[in-house]
Enzyme design. Structure first.
Site, PDB file in Angstrom:
ATOM      1  N   GLY A 712       0.827  -1.202   0.000  1.00  0.00           N
ATOM      2  CA  GLY A 712       0.000   0.000   0.000  1.00  0.00           C
ATOM      3  C   GLY A 712       0.854   1.241   0.000  1.00  0.00           C
ATOM      4  N   GLY A 714       0.324   5.827   0.523  1.00  0.00           N
ATOM      5  CA  GLY A 714      -0.587   6.933   0.822  1.00  0.00           C
ATOM      6  C   GLY A 714       0.154   8.247   0.767  1.00  0.00           C
ATOM      7  N   ALA A 715      -0.474   9.274   1.364  1.00  0.00           N
ATOM      8  CA  ALA A 715       0.101  10.611   1.278  1.00  0.00           C
ATOM      9  C   ALA A 715       1.424  10.717   2.012  1.00  0.00           C
ATOM     10  CB  ALA A 715      -0.891  11.615   1.841  1.00  0.00           C
ATOM     11  N   SER A 716       1.626   9.874   3.033  1.00  0.00           N
ATOM     12  CA  SER A 716       2.822  10.049   3.846  1.00  0.00           C
ATOM     13  C   SER A 716       3.892   8.994   3.594  1.00  0.00           C
ATOM     14  CB  SER A 716       2.454  10.033   5.337  1.00  0.00           C
ATOM     15  OG  SER A 716       1.785   8.836   5.664  1.00  0.00           O
ATOM     16  N   GLY A 717       3.575   7.903   2.922  1.00  0.00           N
ATOM     17  CA  GLY A 717       4.608   6.911   2.710  1.00  0.00           C
ATOM     18  C   GLY A 717       4.134   5.667   2.007  1.00  0.00           C
ATOM     19  N   LYS A 718       5.100   4.781   1.750  1.00  0.00           N
ATOM     20  CA  LYS A 718       4.835   3.498   1.111  1.00  0.00           C
ATOM     21  C   LYS A 718       4.932   2.403   2.178  1.00  0.00           C
ATOM     22  CE  LYS A 718       6.532   2.888  -2.997  1.00  0.00           C
ATOM     23  NZ  LYS A 718       7.446   2.613  -4.141  1.00  0.00           N
ATOM     24  N   LYS A 733       6.314   1.015   7.212  1.00  0.00           N
ATOM     25  CA  LYS A 733       6.005   2.229   6.464  1.00  0.00           C
ATOM     26  C   LYS A 733       7.281   3.046   6.292  1.00  0.00           C
ATOM     27  CE  LYS A 733       2.687   5.148   7.771  1.00  0.00           C
ATOM     28  NZ  LYS A 733       1.943   6.383   8.138  1.00  0.00           N
ATOM     29  N   ASP A 832      -7.613  12.229  10.701  1.00  0.00           N
ATOM     30  CA  ASP A 832      -7.712  11.634   9.365  1.00  0.00           C
ATOM     31  C   ASP A 832      -8.433  10.295   9.450  1.00  0.00           C
ATOM     32  OD1 ASP A 832      -7.452  11.506   6.649  1.00  0.00           O
ATOM     33  OD2 ASP A 832      -5.375  10.809   6.653  1.00  0.00           O
TER      34      ASP A 832
END
Length: 1004
Positions: A712, A714-718, A733, A832
């Protein structure tokens, strides 16, 4: 002599010790008695944030300069400590302050009961709003606090009936019990508290009962707020005796019958009258024009009939009028054009007819005009924006005719224009196309002519342009490429011609492009990879030629593709197999060749009809002529193909041997070099553990070398999956933001998760750092996120989510958030909350995750908006104020996702989000039309509806209406064992004020 000397020395030593002891004790003994009582109160609180009361210094002589303390002659008279996150029982030591007149502990976590307040007998003002008090209201409060003038206990969890003793308050002027769990009926005996000036009982689950006529005896009353108090029956005429009343709010009840004329004529001081969302009938009484201070009237969502009184708009200070969703008839009164202060007029969803006053807008500083869904005829008043402040012009679904006034092109304040479903004709004025602040221009279903003007380049904020079903001609101008925020362009059912402008392909925000049934020509656009948000592309029934661009297969969210009824040639690109299409139609073109295997099935027959030379395994798809030509071409090329195959095989064999030898030599060398560099780098990593777990940083770093481990992003990391040597899996992460952003996100997650221990919050095992590189290692959740399970196209994932599983997930996630809000000290706001941040373990239990933007609750605004589209609470978007109610709103959206199966925002909703879509669909079609069709509802229907309504309550547009997460947990638990007071089957949707424009969309 020696003895005398010894005795003198001993005496001196004693005096010295006594002096030193006295000096050491002086600082402690210097603080006066009031200060000591305050320190006792501080100690009584179980949790005081680090710096909240840091200046309460026991070495001071008096506490008069301490935070929140005010004195008179060194005696404490006022204690004001709002919003400091103080927790624990009510500090009884405060009641030992003999001259304490005012106590404000609002916005904290103090509770659970209030019995200790009885000793604060000198109190005149008491504010304990937004705390954690429970149980009944203290019966002896009126007798124990005889000097009380102001009492605010709103937003707690008080229950039971209001005690009869409240009638005995001798001096009380303001009583606010809003948003508790109070039962019984609204008590008539409050009419005996003759000193009352403000009475606010709104938003309590009282038993159904009448509005007490005795309240009309409160001659000094200024404010009467009884919104959502389960009032039934008629409005008593006795309220007309409240000549001093400025604010009357009886909204959202079940009041019936007509509005008594006395209530209008008698409220001579009225500033605001709100009777919306009841079942009132009959005509609107006359007399409003004589109310000299009246600024707002809201009678919307009733069953009022007859004409709008002419004198209504003669009130000199009238600013807002809401009469929408009634049964009103007749024309809009001419007097509306003379109202000097009118800012907002909402008359939609009635039965109004006739023409609008020609002078409307010339005298009044109108900001919003909504007359949609009526039968109004004639032209749009030419001076509707003469004052230059109009932002919303909503007139859809009427019978308006004539031209769009040219003066609208000078109305640069316009943001939303909806004129669809009328009989408007002529060209759209050039300047209207390019209004700089307009976000929505909806002109569909009229008789408009001319073309789209190049002036549209000036519409810098336009996101939605709907022109369908008019008589527009000419090309789409290349200037459309300057409208960088454009999400939807719908112009189907016109006579537009020429090719698509290449600039259209550069619109990165484009999500919906519908140009069906025009006369467009030329080839389809290439180089459209910027359309990352495009979900619908409909170019059917035009004259497009050339081939289908293979780039269409690279558009990540495209799920509706209709290119039928054109002159397209060539083969169907195999790249289209990358798409997850709900609708595919390329029929009635000139396509040829074999179908891609994914589409060569009977299920796609209707998608390819009318292409004689297109062949696949679908019986009857190809015409006989097409099959013959295909077989002829196959025979003529067979011999050549076999010859080339033998030559090619020989070349590949020789080349392959040489390449393999070279790659082997290179691999050996590079592997040794890579291992050396990796060992050097790994030695610099630092691992910090938060739980007992046997692992090393080397095992974690190994997983980052293989992209197959990515699960996965997202905005902050893989996020990677790492399988440790002991067979246990973890999730890693890797933060990929800029250094400053990565540090902020990393620090937030480590601070938050490193100290949390809760079964419904994802566990942070450890973290690894090296220079600016940050890794967070979590427990692995094998079933991924709730968002992925709900909205994935995989039937296997969707099959895991039956209703009992969804209900369990809802309770688990609610308990995790409740822990953050109520059990962490200080409280933590996630900021969030969304379905993608709720992870599922092997047993489909839910864990709240991703704390990259989490914040400790502080009484201040944040500098930027955090959160995800569709989940952000309305007030957060414009105040940036962080509190737990923001999370509650987001969780309400998650509950709606669980019930409906739909994402928080979707092109299907139009301008609405999920909350408004649910409410509007329920209003128009009933609750069954919002429930997820994949659910086997059966015996669970009542439970599902209860959870749906909890979601709507949580997602209320007003923060004060949203329950605390601790209460949400209890409500969810009561879904399967509802208490007698739980009323979770009644729909908590209230009409959204812009419902006219959205076909009576609704909002909580």
């Amino acid at each position: 002599m020696l003895g005398i000397t010894s005795m003198a020395a001993a005496a001196s030593s004693s005096l010295l010790l006594l002096f030193l002891f006295a000096n050491a004790a002086l600082p402690l003994l210097a603080l006066n008695q009031d200060g000591l009582h305050l320190l006792d109160a501080k100690r009584a609180l179980t949790a005081v944030p680090g710096n909240a009361l840091a200046d309460w210094n026991p070495r001071d002589a008096t506490p008069c300069n301490w935070t929140g303390i005010a004195c008179n002659a060194a005696a404490v008279t006022d204690v004001s400590l709002p919003g400091l996150n103080l927790a624990g029982p009510f500090p009884a030591a405060l009641c030992r302050l003999p001259r304490l007149r005012s106590l404000d502990l609002s916005g904290n976590y103090i509770g659970p009961d209030l019995l200790a307040i009885a000793r604060c007998r000198a109190l005149q003002r008491l504010d304990l709003s937004i705390n954690s008090f429970v149980g009944p209201l203290p019966d002896a409060l009126a007798d124990d606090l005889p000097d009380l003038v102001y009492l605010n206990l709103q937003s707690n969890n008080f229950s039971g009936a209001i005690p009869d003793s409240f009638a005995r308050f001798p001096r009380l002027q303001s009583l606010s019990l809003v948003y508790n769990l109070l039962g019984g009926v609204v008590p008539p005996f409050l009419g005996a508290v003759s000193t009352l000036r403000e009475l606010n009982l709104s938003y309590n689950p009282f038993s159904a009962g009448p509005l007490p006529p005795q309240l009309g005896d409160l001659s000094d009353l200024r404010v009467l707020w009884l919104a959502e108090c389960n009032l039934v029956g008629a409005i008593p005429a006795s309220l007309g005796r409240l000549a001093s009343l400025t604010d009357l709010d009886l909204s959202t009840n079940a009041l019936t019958g007509p509005i008594p004329p006395e209530v209008v004529t008698g409220l001579s001081s009225a500033v605001q009258i709100e009777l919306y969302n009841n079942s009132l009938t009959g005509p609107i009484p006359t007399g409003f024009g004589r109310l000299l201070n009246l600024r707002g009237v809201d009678l919307a969502m009733n069953r009022l009939d007859g004409a709008i009184p002419e004198d209504l708009f003669r009130a000199p200070k009238l600013e807002t009028v809401h009469l929408y969703a009634n049964l009103l008839t007749g024309p809009v009164p001419e007097s509306v054009a003379e109202a000097p202060s009118l800012v907002e007029l909402r008359l939609f969803a009635n039965r109004l007819n006739g023409t609008l006053p020609a002078g409307l807008g010339r005298a009044a500083p109108l900001v919003c005009l909504d007359v949609s869904n009526n039968a109004i005829e004639g032209e749009i008043p030419p001076g509707i924006c003469d004052r230059g402040e109009l932002e919303e012009l909503l007139m859809l679904s009427n019978a308006l005719s004539g031209r769009i006034p040219g003066a609208l092109g000078r109305c640069r304040s316009l943001r939303r224009v909806r004129l669809s479903g009328n009989r408007l004709a002529g060209d759209v004025p050039d300047a209207v196309w390019g209004l700089p602040h307009m976000s929505l221009l909806e002109l569909n279903d009229n008789r408009l002519t001319g073309g789209i003007s190049p002036a549209i380049a000036g519409a810098a904020n336009l996101t939605k342009l709907v022109l369908s079903n008019n008589r527009l001609t000419g090309p789409i101008p290349s200037e459309i490429g300057s409208v960088s925020k454009l999400y939807e362009l719908s112009a189907d059912g016109n006579s537009l011609s020429g090719p698509l402008p290449g600039s259209l392909g550069g619109l990165a925000e484009m999500g919906r492009l519908v140009l069906r049934n025009n006369s467009l020509s030329g080839q389809l656009l290439r180089g459209i990879r910027s359309w990352k948000k495009l979900s619908e592309l409909n170019l059917a029934d035009n004259g497009f030629t050339g081939s289908i661009p293979p780039e269409l297969g690279d558009l990540p969210v495209l799920n509706y593709l209709d290119l039928s009824g054109n002159e397209l040639t060539g083969e169907v690109p195999t790249q289209l197999e990358n798409l997850k299409l709900n609708e595919l139609n390329v029929s009635d073109n000139r396509l040829r060749g074999p179908l891609p295997p994914q589409y060569a099935t009977e299920a796609y027959r209707s998608s390819f009809l009318g292409n004689p030379e297109l062949c696949g395994e679908i019986a009857g798809l190809c015409g006989s002529n097409g099959q013959s030509r295909l077989r002829g071409r196959t025979r003529s090329s067979a011999r050549f193909a076999w010859t080339m195959m033998f030559v090619l095989a020989a070349v590949i064999l020789v080349g392959g041997v040489a390449w393999f030898y070279w790659r082997y030599r290179s691999f050996v060398g590079s592997r040794n070099s890579k291992l050396e560099r990796a060992g050097e780098q790994r030695s610099k990593w630092t691992l910090t553990s938060f739980h007992k777990l046997s692992l090393s940083e080397y095992e974690i770093l190994d997983c980052l070398d293989d992209e197959d481990n990515v699960i996965g992003s997202g905005a902050s990391g893989k996020v990677y999956k790492a399988v440790l040597s002991n067979g246990e899996a973890v999730a890693v992460k890797q933060l990929w933001a800029s250094k400053e952003e990565a540090d902020d996100s990393f620090d937030a997650e480590v601070r938050t998760l490193g100290k949390i221990r809760h079964k419904n919050i994802v566990k942070l095992w450890c973290c690894c750092t090296h220079a600016s590189n940050k890794l967070l290692v979590y427990e692995y959740m094998p079933n991924g996120s709730l968002g992925d399970a709900l909205h994935s196209s995989s039937k296997a994932k969707a099959g895991l989510l039956d209703w009992p599983t969804r209900y369990k997930i809802a309770v688990d996630a609610a308990e995790g958030l409740s822990y953050l809000h109520h059990d962490c000290v200080p409280a933590i706001v996630h900021r969030d909350v969304k379905s993608n941040n709720i992870l599922l373990d092997a047993d489909m239990g839910a864990r709240v995750a991703d704390f990259g933007v989490a914040k400790v609750v502080e009484p201040k605004s944040m500098s930027v908006i955090a959160g995800s589209c569709g989940y952000i609470a309305p007030e957060y978007a414009y105040t940036l104020r962080v509190n737990e109610k923001s999370d509650t709103y987001s969780f309400g959206v998650v509950l709606l996702e669980l019930v409906t199966g739909k994402p928080p925002v979707d092109p299907e909703f139009g301008e609405k989000d999920l909350v408004k879509w649910v409410c509007s669909t329920m209003e128009q079609k009933g609750v069954d039309h919002v429930l997820d069709s994949r659910l086997d509802i059966g015996e669970f229907r009542e439970e599902i509806v209860r959870v749906l309504n909890i979601g709507l309550v949580c997602a209320s547009s007003l923060p004060i209406n949203r329950p605390a997460m601790r209460r949400v947990v209890k409500m969810l638990q009561e879904v399967r064992a509802p208490s007698r007071d739980a009323n979770l089957l009644s729909t908590p949707c209230y009409y959204y004020e812009d419902a006219a424009s959205d076909q009576l969309s609704t909002s909580v």
